[in-house]
Write an enzyme that holds these catalytic residues in place. Structure first.
Site, PDB file in Angstrom:
ATOM      1  N   GLU A   1       0.825  -1.205   0.000  1.00 46.67           N
ATOM      2  CA  GLU A   1       0.000   0.000   0.000  1.00 46.67           C
ATOM      3  C   GLU A   1       0.862   1.258   0.000  1.00 46.67           C
ATOM      4  O   GLU A   1       1.936   1.273   0.602  1.00 46.67           O
ATOM      5  CB  GLU A   1      -0.831   0.060   1.288  1.00 46.67           C
ATOM      6  CG  GLU A   1      -1.728  -1.116   1.495  1.00 46.67           C
ATOM      7  CD  GLU A   1      -2.418  -1.037   2.855  1.00 46.67           C
ATOM      8  OE1 GLU A   1      -3.177  -1.961   3.149  1.00 46.67           O
ATOM      9  OE2 GLU A   1      -2.182  -0.077   3.614  1.00 46.67           O
TER      10      GLU A   1
ATOM     11  N   CYS B   1       3.527   8.434   1.361  1.00 44.85           N
ATOM     12  CA  CYS B   1       3.939   7.521   2.429  1.00 44.85           C
ATOM     13  C   CYS B   1       4.188   6.159   1.779  1.00 44.85           C
ATOM     14  O   CYS B   1       3.244   5.516   1.303  1.00 44.85           O
ATOM     15  CB  CYS B   1       2.834   7.446   3.477  1.00 44.85           C
ATOM     16  SG  CYS B   1       3.183   6.298   4.798  1.00 44.85           S
TER      17      CYS B   1
ATOM     18  N   CYS C   1       5.311  -6.923   7.485  1.00 45.74           N
ATOM     19  CA  CYS C   1       6.377  -6.430   8.368  1.00 45.74           C
ATOM     20  C   CYS C   1       6.700  -7.483   9.409  1.00 45.74           C
ATOM     21  O   CYS C   1       5.784  -8.039  10.026  1.00 45.74           O
ATOM     22  CB  CYS C   1       5.924  -5.138   9.046  1.00 45.74           C
ATOM     23  SG  CYS C   1       7.213  -4.417  10.092  1.00 45.74           S
TER      24      CYS C   1
ATOM     25  N   CYS D   1       4.346  -5.148  15.641  1.00 42.75           N
ATOM     26  CA  CYS D   1       3.777  -4.234  16.635  1.00 42.75           C
ATOM     27  C   CYS D   1       2.304  -4.596  16.834  1.00 42.75           C
ATOM     28  O   CYS D   1       1.576  -4.833  15.857  1.00 42.75           O
ATOM     29  CB  CYS D   1       3.923  -2.782  16.193  1.00 42.75           C
ATOM     30  SG  CYS D   1       5.651  -2.321  15.921  1.00 42.75           S
TER      31      CYS D   1
ATOM     32  N   CYS E   1      -0.786  -2.683  15.096  1.00 42.60           N
ATOM     33  CA  CYS E   1      -0.611  -2.354  13.675  1.00 42.60           C
ATOM     34  C   CYS E   1      -1.172  -3.466  12.784  1.00 42.60           C
ATOM     35  O   CYS E   1      -0.815  -4.646  12.959  1.00 42.60           O
ATOM     36  CB  CYS E   1       0.881  -2.150  13.407  1.00 42.60           C
ATOM     37  SG  CYS E   1       1.295  -2.058  11.667  1.00 42.60           S
TER      38      CYS E   1
ATOM     39  N   GLU F   1       9.412  -2.169   8.190  1.00 43.81           N
ATOM     40  CA  GLU F   1      10.379  -1.450   9.027  1.00 43.81           C
ATOM     41  C   GLU F   1      11.583  -1.129   8.126  1.00 43.81           C
ATOM     42  O   GLU F   1      12.343  -2.028   7.734  1.00 43.81           O
ATOM     43  CB  GLU F   1      10.775  -2.347  10.212  1.00 43.81           C
ATOM     44  CG  GLU F   1      12.057  -1.961  10.920  1.00 43.81           C
ATOM     45  CD  GLU F   1      12.110  -0.504  11.378  1.00 43.81           C
ATOM     46  OE1 GLU F   1      11.214  -0.060  12.099  1.00 43.81           O
ATOM     47  OE2 GLU F   1      13.076   0.198  10.990  1.00 43.81           O
TER      48      GLU F   1
ATOM     49  N   LEU G   1       8.066   5.539  19.230  1.00 42.30           N
ATOM     50  CA  LEU G   1       8.328   5.243  20.642  1.00 42.30           C
ATOM     51  C   LEU G   1       7.116   4.562  21.291  1.00 42.30           C
ATOM     52  O   LEU G   1       7.223   3.468  21.823  1.00 42.30           O
ATOM     53  CB  LEU G   1       8.696   6.554  21.360  1.00 42.30           C
ATOM     54  CG  LEU G   1       9.298   6.425  22.745  1.00 42.30           C
ATOM     55  CD1 LEU G   1      10.542   5.545  22.730  1.00 42.30           C
ATOM     56  CD2 LEU G   1       9.643   7.811  23.301  1.00 42.30           C
ATOM     57  N   HIS G   2       5.991   5.230  21.310  1.00 39.16           N
ATOM     58  CA  HIS G   2       4.694   4.687  21.733  1.00 39.16           C
ATOM     59  C   HIS G   2       4.565   4.403  23.227  1.00 39.16           C
ATOM     60  O   HIS G   2       3.465   4.071  23.686  1.00 39.16           O
ATOM     61  CB  HIS G   2       4.318   3.415  20.966  1.00 39.16           C
ATOM     62  CG  HIS G   2       4.418   3.562  19.477  1.00 39.16           C
ATOM     63  ND1 HIS G   2       3.942   4.669  18.805  1.00 39.16           N
ATOM     64  CD2 HIS G   2       4.971   2.761  18.515  1.00 39.16           C
ATOM     65  CE1 HIS G   2       4.176   4.528  17.518  1.00 39.16           C
ATOM     66  NE2 HIS G   2       4.805   3.398  17.309  1.00 39.16           N
TER      67      HIS G   2
ATOM     68  N   CYS H   1      -1.567   2.103   7.799  1.00 42.47           N
ATOM     69  CA  CYS H   1      -0.782   1.103   7.097  1.00 42.47           C
ATOM     70  C   CYS H   1      -1.322  -0.304   7.303  1.00 42.47           C
ATOM     71  O   CYS H   1      -1.624  -0.717   8.408  1.00 42.47           O
ATOM     72  CB  CYS H   1       0.662   1.284   7.525  1.00 42.47           C
ATOM     73  SG  CYS H   1       1.526  -0.013   8.266  1.00 42.47           S
TER      74      CYS H   1
HETATM   75  S1  SF4 Z   1       4.097  -0.213  13.144  1.00 43.71           S
HETATM   76 FE1  SF4 Z   1       5.620  -0.211  11.494  1.00 43.71          FE
HETATM   77  S2  SF4 Z   1       7.301  -1.457  12.345  1.00 43.71           S
HETATM   78 FE2  SF4 Z   1       5.503  -1.904  13.617  1.00 43.71          FE
HETATM   79  S3  SF4 Z   1       4.578  -3.727  12.637  1.00 43.71           S
HETATM   80 FE3  SF4 Z   1       3.580  -1.902  11.753  1.00 43.71          FE
HETATM   81  S4  SF4 Z   1       4.727  -1.521   9.866  1.00 43.71           S
HETATM   82 FE4  SF4 Z   1       5.999  -2.832  11.165  1.00 43.71          FE
END
Ligand code: SF4
Length: 381
Positions: free
Chosen positions: A100, A118, A125, A129, A132, A176, A231-232, A351
């Protein structure tokens, strides 16, 4: 984007740099200026069809069009948000995998001609995370540099007829970037090549979840390219539950790497913080975050991003008064912070969401091409 032929045996023309195009021209007994014309058409104009190679005679266009694809991506779906002007494209790669890409127009009246793309750097990935959509869908493969650059060139071509252009690129899509450094470096080189697309390095931003050794290396190779660190959370316990890579590169090491980066480049770092209601948005955590980042002074900027919900997401979006209170606590703690509401919520712009939705449709109805996904404008190629 590639015309109708699908030639998977050869890399597309967009993979070739100027030198390779010069070799290619020699091998085809074409005059050297054809290589330069082709390179300019591919990188400066961002052509997406052989028919746009207007400086080439028709028979030459036909001949090279039968040789290999022009670019590496084919549009599977193109969504336009009627609410904020953002666009999202689901691209198919030569091997059928999908990624995407999002185009985000500026809403700042001071900067109306800013168009940010973007890009994705990987299919899926491996970072995993927990908040995500891409992270939950697993990892496919690394993209090549030209597959990343072609995402930008697609929108460059789409904007050109209206006299607009891509002004910024952020590596914040799927993947990433620091787990695919050779391709990301190659894409940065392609996009900033003054003889080609020619974006200024300061108009690019690479965003990482915190791959510490690569942050240290980026301080050497990144030049003026911006760095953003996702960071989160301000402490290891919470961060490890959101970002599994934190177990490998804990906050102390990450802060050391950021300090090293700022000291050696004299550049600012953006810290990204996805706001999850009841998980990481308390005022105590805001104060803890302020204490963590205060030593960076004006070299740190926090971007607060209310989380975008998706099908399997188990979090709640923190926004409105909660987000405001969190931002206020950061300001009171001495930090620069901005709340950034994502665009394109109506077109699954976070994403991994569109790909996720299309895969779901296909699984539940294999003959469906996601035709009734949303009531939005849509192009399905
Ligand atoms: S937030 Fe970014 S690094 Fe983390 S799983 Fe999603 S795409 Fe990957």
């Amino acid at each position: 984007m590639n015309g109708t032929h699908q030639h998977v045996s050869q890399p597309p023309f967009s993979a070739l740099g100027l030198e390779s195009l010069q070799e290619w021209a020699r091998a085809h007994e074409l005059p050297a200026y054809r290589a330069l014309q082709f390179f300019h058409a591919l990188t400066k104009l961002g052509i997406g069809e052989f028919g746009e190679l207007t400086e080439f005679p028709l028979d030459l266009r036909r001949r090279i069009g039968a040789e290999r694809p022009l670019r590496s991506l084919q549009v599977r779906m193109h969504l336009h948000s009627p609410t904020d002007g953002s666009q999202k494209v689901l691209f198919a790669l030569a091997d059928g995998m999908t990624v995407e890409t999002v185009l985000i127009p500026s809403t700042r009246s001071a900067d109306p001609r800013r168009y940010t793309v973007c890009v994705s750097s990987q299919v899926g990935c491996p970072a995993g995370c927990t908040f995500c959509a891409t992270g939950l869908s697993g990892f496919g493969r690394n993209l090549t540099g030209y597959e990343i650059a072609d995402q930008v060139m697609y929108f460059a071509q789409a904007l050109r007829p209206e006299g607009r252009r891509v002004t910024n690129v952020v590596f914040m899509g799927m993947g990433e970037p620091f787990l695919n450094v050779p391709s990301v470096r190659d894409a940065v080189q392609r996009l900033t090549d003054p003889a080609g697309f020619g974006l200024g390095q300061r108009h690019l931003t690479v965003s990482t979840v915190g791959i510490v050794p690569q942050i240290r290396k980026f301080a050497q190779w990144g030049g003026q390219v911006n760095l953003a660190i996702s960071l989160h959370a301000p402490n290891d316990d919470l961060r490890s539950s959101l970002v599994p890579y934190n177990q490998r590169f804990p906050i102390k090491d990450l802060m050391d790497a950021a300090r090293n980066y700022i000291a050696s480049t004299r550049r600012r770092v953006s810290f990204e913080y996805v706001l999850l209601k009841g998980t990481n948005d308390s005022l105590d955590l805001a104060r803890e975050l302020a204490r963590l980042l205060l030593p960076f002074g004006g070299s740190a900027h926090v971007n607060l991003i209310p989380w975008n919900p998706f099908r399997e997401g188990r979090f709640v979006r923190s926004e409105g008064p909660d987000a405001d209170a969190f931002a206020r606590a950061l300001h009171e703690g001495g930090l620069n912070a901005t709340i950034r509401y994502s665009k394109g919520l109506d077109i699954s712009a976070a994403c991994g969401q569109l790909r996720d939705t299309v895969e779901l449709k296909k699984a539940s109805n294999p003959s469906s091409d996601a035709a009734d996904l949303t009531p939005l404008q849509r192009t399905i190629a």
